[in-house]
Write an enzyme that holds these catalytic residues in place. Sequence first.
Site, PDB file in Angstrom:
ATOM      1  CG  ASP A 131       0.119  21.109 -40.173  1.00 22.98           C
ATOM      2  OD1 ASP A 131       1.018  20.649 -39.756  1.00 22.98           O
ATOM      3  OD2 ASP A 131       0.881  22.127 -40.380  1.00 22.98           O
TER       4      ASP A 131
ATOM      5  CG  ASP B 277      -3.459  19.626 -47.583  1.00 24.01           C
ATOM      6  OD1 ASP B 277      -2.779  20.021 -47.742  1.00 24.01           O
ATOM      7  OD2 ASP B 277      -4.507  18.863 -47.323  1.00 24.01           O
TER       8      ASP B 277
ATOM      9  CG  ASP C 257       0.461  22.905 -47.242  1.00 26.00           C
ATOM     10  OD1 ASP C 257       0.900  23.787 -46.221  1.00 26.00           O
ATOM     11  OD2 ASP C 257      -0.184  22.248 -46.887  1.00 26.00           O
TER      12      ASP C 257
END
Length: 224
Positions: free
Chosen positions: A16, A171, A14
């Site tokens: 950001d 995250d 991922d």
Amino acid sequence: MKPQPLSPQGMLFDLDGTLLDSAPDLHAALATYCGEVGAAVPSYASVRTVVSRGSRAILRCAFDESDEALLERMPRYLELYHSMMARHTRPFEGIESLLDMLEGNGIAWGIVTNKPGYLTDDLVKQIGWDERACAVVSGDTLPVRKPDPAPVLLACERAGLDPAQCFFVGDDRRDVLAGRDAGLYTVAVQWGYLDGGDPHAWGADVVVTHPRDLIELLKLKVPA
């Protein structure tokens, strides 16, 4: 929990909250927009928590409005963000070392994000990763986005990677769901935005606290 790939070919991330700490610029753009329309600026902490959910969630930190009203605000907010998105955005501590180690050990790495493509491509270029990533799949590359596994599978296809021999690192719960359903070994990180959740509750194959944990997990060697 599935077994770790014995001969890993790639690691997909991922963007950001996993590779990049982009919250400072996302909050700065919101503050600028709030100044334009005369609204109170929400705290940095409140914005940082929801970054993984995208622009609508960020705008909702400042405006308690319907989805339709927030969508009307989004073009100007994204315009402001685009103009400043690399001012303070930086890789998280340890990420550059991890990427160097992956490359030095012949393991490809790529990006699968829900961020719009025009923002993703420009940001990745400004950070200096456009010639390094084996594949970059954005939120509008396909008609679906994470937690659907299709963007993860597309990244593997573009990079010539076997999903069963790859890791997916993120995250957010959606990262874990997308990676798992695509057949990758899933890694939840504790240094990101987390959307207010507990990474241990997402069903990832492993949870790590620092990028160096991935170096140890793969037993990567310092390139000669």
